[in-house]
Design an enzyme around this catalytic site. Sequence first.
Site, PDB file in Angstrom:
ATOM      1  N   LYS A 180      20.265   8.760  15.872  1.00 27.24           N
ATOM      2  CA  LYS A 180      21.021   9.976  16.207  1.00 27.24           C
ATOM      3  C   LYS A 180      21.886  10.348  15.008  1.00 27.24           C
ATOM      4  O   LYS A 180      22.928   9.754  14.773  1.00 27.24           O
ATOM      5  CB  LYS A 180      21.917   9.764  17.433  1.00 27.24           C
ATOM      6  CG  LYS A 180      22.385  11.105  17.985  1.00 27.24           C
ATOM      7  CD  LYS A 180      23.682  11.057  18.754  1.00 27.24           C
ATOM      8  CE  LYS A 180      24.894  11.038  17.884  1.00 27.24           C
ATOM      9  NZ  LYS A 180      25.095  12.242  17.026  1.00 27.24           N
ATOM     10  N   GLU A 386      41.904   7.379   5.118  1.00 25.07           N
ATOM     11  CA  GLU A 386      40.746   8.002   4.474  1.00 25.07           C
ATOM     12  C   GLU A 386      40.861   9.529   4.594  1.00 25.07           C
ATOM     13  O   GLU A 386      41.018  10.053   5.695  1.00 25.07           O
ATOM     14  CB  GLU A 386      39.470   7.515   5.173  1.00 25.07           C
ATOM     15  CG  GLU A 386      38.213   7.930   4.458  1.00 25.07           C
ATOM     16  CD  GLU A 386      36.953   7.380   5.132  1.00 25.07           C
ATOM     17  OE1 GLU A 386      36.942   7.264   6.370  1.00 25.07           O
ATOM     18  OE2 GLU A 386      35.984   7.058   4.409  1.00 25.07           O
TER      19      GLU A 386
HETATM   20  P1  NAD Z   1      32.105   9.869  13.061  1.00 22.33           P
HETATM   21  O1  NAD Z   1      32.456   8.460  13.343  1.00 22.33           O
HETATM   22  O2  NAD Z   1      32.952  10.936  13.624  1.00 22.33           O
HETATM   23  O3  NAD Z   1      30.617  10.183  13.551  1.00 22.33           O
HETATM   24  C1  NAD Z   1      29.533   9.400  13.126  1.00 22.33           C
HETATM   25  C2  NAD Z   1      28.433   9.485  14.165  1.00 22.33           C
HETATM   26  O4  NAD Z   1      28.884   8.886  15.366  1.00 22.33           O
HETATM   27  C3  NAD Z   1      27.984  10.897  14.505  1.00 22.33           C
HETATM   28  O5  NAD Z   1      26.573  10.904  14.641  1.00 22.33           O
HETATM   29  C4  NAD Z   1      28.629  11.118  15.866  1.00 22.33           C
HETATM   30  O6  NAD Z   1      27.943  12.045  16.677  1.00 22.33           O
HETATM   31  C5  NAD Z   1      28.553   9.729  16.454  1.00 22.33           C
HETATM   32  N1  NAD Z   1      29.483   9.456  17.563  1.00 22.33           N
HETATM   33  C6  NAD Z   1      30.718   9.976  17.763  1.00 22.33           C
HETATM   34  N2  NAD Z   1      31.258   9.462  18.897  1.00 22.33           N
HETATM   35  C7  NAD Z   1      30.346   8.614  19.415  1.00 22.33           C
HETATM   36  C8  NAD Z   1      30.323   7.782  20.559  1.00 22.33           C
HETATM   37  N3  NAD Z   1      31.348   7.709  21.410  1.00 22.33           N
HETATM   38  N4  NAD Z   1      29.233   7.022  20.778  1.00 22.33           N
HETATM   39  C9  NAD Z   1      28.188   7.054  19.925  1.00 22.33           C
HETATM   40  N5  NAD Z   1      28.143   7.846  18.825  1.00 22.33           N
HETATM   41  C10 NAD Z   1      29.220   8.607  18.564  1.00 22.33           C
HETATM   42  O7  NAD Z   1      32.012   9.972  11.473  1.00 22.33           O
HETATM   43  P2  NAD Z   1      31.781  11.272  10.599  1.00 22.33           P
HETATM   44  O8  NAD Z   1      33.045  12.064  10.596  1.00 22.33           O
HETATM   45  O9  NAD Z   1      30.511  11.905  10.994  1.00 22.33           O
HETATM   46  O10 NAD Z   1      31.541  10.609   9.154  1.00 22.33           O
HETATM   47  C11 NAD Z   1      32.548  10.281   8.287  1.00 22.33           C
HETATM   48  C12 NAD Z   1      32.829   8.793   8.311  1.00 22.33           C
HETATM   49  O11 NAD Z   1      31.644   8.056   8.023  1.00 22.33           O
HETATM   50  C13 NAD Z   1      33.823   8.377   7.249  1.00 22.33           C
HETATM   51  O12 NAD Z   1      34.735   7.459   7.797  1.00 22.33           O
HETATM   52  C14 NAD Z   1      32.955   7.696   6.201  1.00 22.33           C
HETATM   53  O13 NAD Z   1      33.633   6.799   5.366  1.00 22.33           O
HETATM   54  C15 NAD Z   1      31.927   7.042   7.064  1.00 22.33           C
HETATM   55  N6  NAD Z   1      30.725   6.680   6.296  1.00 22.33           N
HETATM   56  C16 NAD Z   1      30.478   5.353   6.025  1.00 22.33           C
HETATM   57  C17 NAD Z   1      29.381   4.989   5.260  1.00 22.33           C
HETATM   58  C18 NAD Z   1      29.103   3.540   4.922  1.00 22.33           C
HETATM   59  O14 NAD Z   1      27.995   3.230   4.532  1.00 22.33           O
HETATM   60  N7  NAD Z   1      30.068   2.640   5.037  1.00 22.33           N
HETATM   61  C19 NAD Z   1      28.506   5.971   4.785  1.00 22.33           C
HETATM   62  C20 NAD Z   1      28.791   7.302   5.079  1.00 22.33           C
HETATM   63  C21 NAD Z   1      29.897   7.649   5.841  1.00 22.33           C
END
Ligand code: NAD
Length: 492
Positions: A180, A386
């Site tokens: 997803k 962040e």
């Molecule tokens: P987010 O956590 O808001 O969302 C990530 C994903 O989780 C999305 O697909 C979202 O729909 C899903 N999601 C949200 N709530 C959920 C739930 N309750 N249950 C299941 N899925 C759910 O993150 P974002 O804002 O999309 O991305 C930014 C973040 O991602 C930053 O913190 C960044 O550092 C991190 N990131 C980490 C890496 C890594 O490899 N460490 C790589 C890229 C991004």
Amino acid sequence: MDSVETYFPGSSTGSHVGGELLSGTGQAVDLVDPTTGQVLTTYADGGADVVDAAVAAATEGARRWQQMTASARGQALWQLGQEVRAEAEPLAHLEATVAGKPLRDAGAEVAKVAEMFEYYAGWADKQHGEVIPVPTSHLNYTIREPYGVIAQITPWNAPVFTGGWQIAPALAAGNAVVIKPSESTPLSTVVLARLAERAGVPAGAVNVIAGLGPTAGARLVTHPGVNKVVFVGSPATGRRIAAAAAAELIPCVLELGGKSANIVFADANISRAVGGAAAAIFSGAGQSCVAGSRLLVQRQAYAEVVERLAELADRITVGPPLSESTQVGPLQNKPQLERVRQMVGAAAQAGARAVTKSTAMPAHGYFYRPTVLADVTNSDAIAQQEVFGPVVAAIPFEDEDEAIALANDTRFGLAGAVWTGGVERAHRVARGIRAGTVWVNSYKTINVMSPFGGFADSGFGRSSGTDGLAEYTQAKSVWVETDDEAPLAFGY
Ligand code: NAD
């Protein structure tokens, strides 16, 4: 498969389940163009029904995938790399349009995705177990077995890259996936699934849900048909997902955020360090988990580094992702733009000084200029939280001990870098930084061959390389009695 253009925002937006496009039935989700702020298309959230169908398809997909020989799976994965290369241009165009990534960055990421499939293609028939010299009359050997169905959840900052990064090792280990992507960037991952089928991966082995986190995502990570969860995203969501999955005893890998320290010593090649610091934080508009968002500079060089970095930042072309001259595109979504504005505003109120001056950028869309903030202390919110935008906090330090202490004074532990002319110091500091990746006189180089992952609040488990592959298998130990007169065991 139809041409990639078919997957440009339009009537085909939906989930990809068992080789078919499946429309959702949930609430309407707008796919918004970050360059203009206009709605590109609207699709229905793939809620519970779509998730259930995808997990069922993946269960069957795993069976069909595992029926193929390991070598045939490797050949299909290699072919998938070639399919990605063949479609690189439209795929990069799609990614640039929806994720807001400058076209050249999107092109580079698509090439990396091809590399990921090619690299793991080679591993498909090289995962052997061991024969263990147990102190009994048994032949004892191990088998590395796939988990079965893997749920993967990815964010919006690099959707095709992150998709390939996790799909490739999962498939190489013999699993099927239900992935997803972020609700705001689902399309390029759907294309990967279609290309997988074109390459000979059976339908059902890669399923993609176009849907929201709290509905589709939440159902997926606790689904009884899911055997492992791999999450890439924010620490807040990661914590929620890990807790929900743990309640069902589903194991997790978490790839979360960062607040990485980029440490510049006065004995460094300052020109290289300044260029590296700019790339570390401004590329991708700072929407990178490993962004060098804290710039720690030894006091003797602090004024020079900050001034030169600000000059460089002010010369960066911020513009539409499809323009050749653009170096930094928009942030991917409006809430993210508002978050960056709010955090920089709060930092200014707390005493941070914006050194960058340029205001040149398009009038519409989610653009934010590269920003250098000086006079920050490490305990300030801007140095601890962040931002996920093109904003760097510059902090002075006196000596090596203080640099390491400041670098580690964070809840995160994803990455870090040290710029120095001293080889002994380089290794000492690399060892001292508590993070999963450290660069010396470099920043942001990553490759599918080398392990990647976080310490502390940046997550657990590893991706890439053989460590990443190992996350997608579990060991089975087989005991074969070779002596039919051996005593039968009643205890351990
Ligand atoms: P987010 O956590 O808001 O969302 C990530 C994903 O989780 C999305 O697909 C979202 O729909 C899903 N999601 C949200 N709530 C959920 C739930 N309750 N249950 C299941 N899925 C759910 O993150 P974002 O804002 O999309 O991305 C930014 C973040 O991602 C930053 O913190 C960044 O550092 C991190 N990131 C980490 C890496 C890594 O490899 N460490 C790589 C890229 C991004």
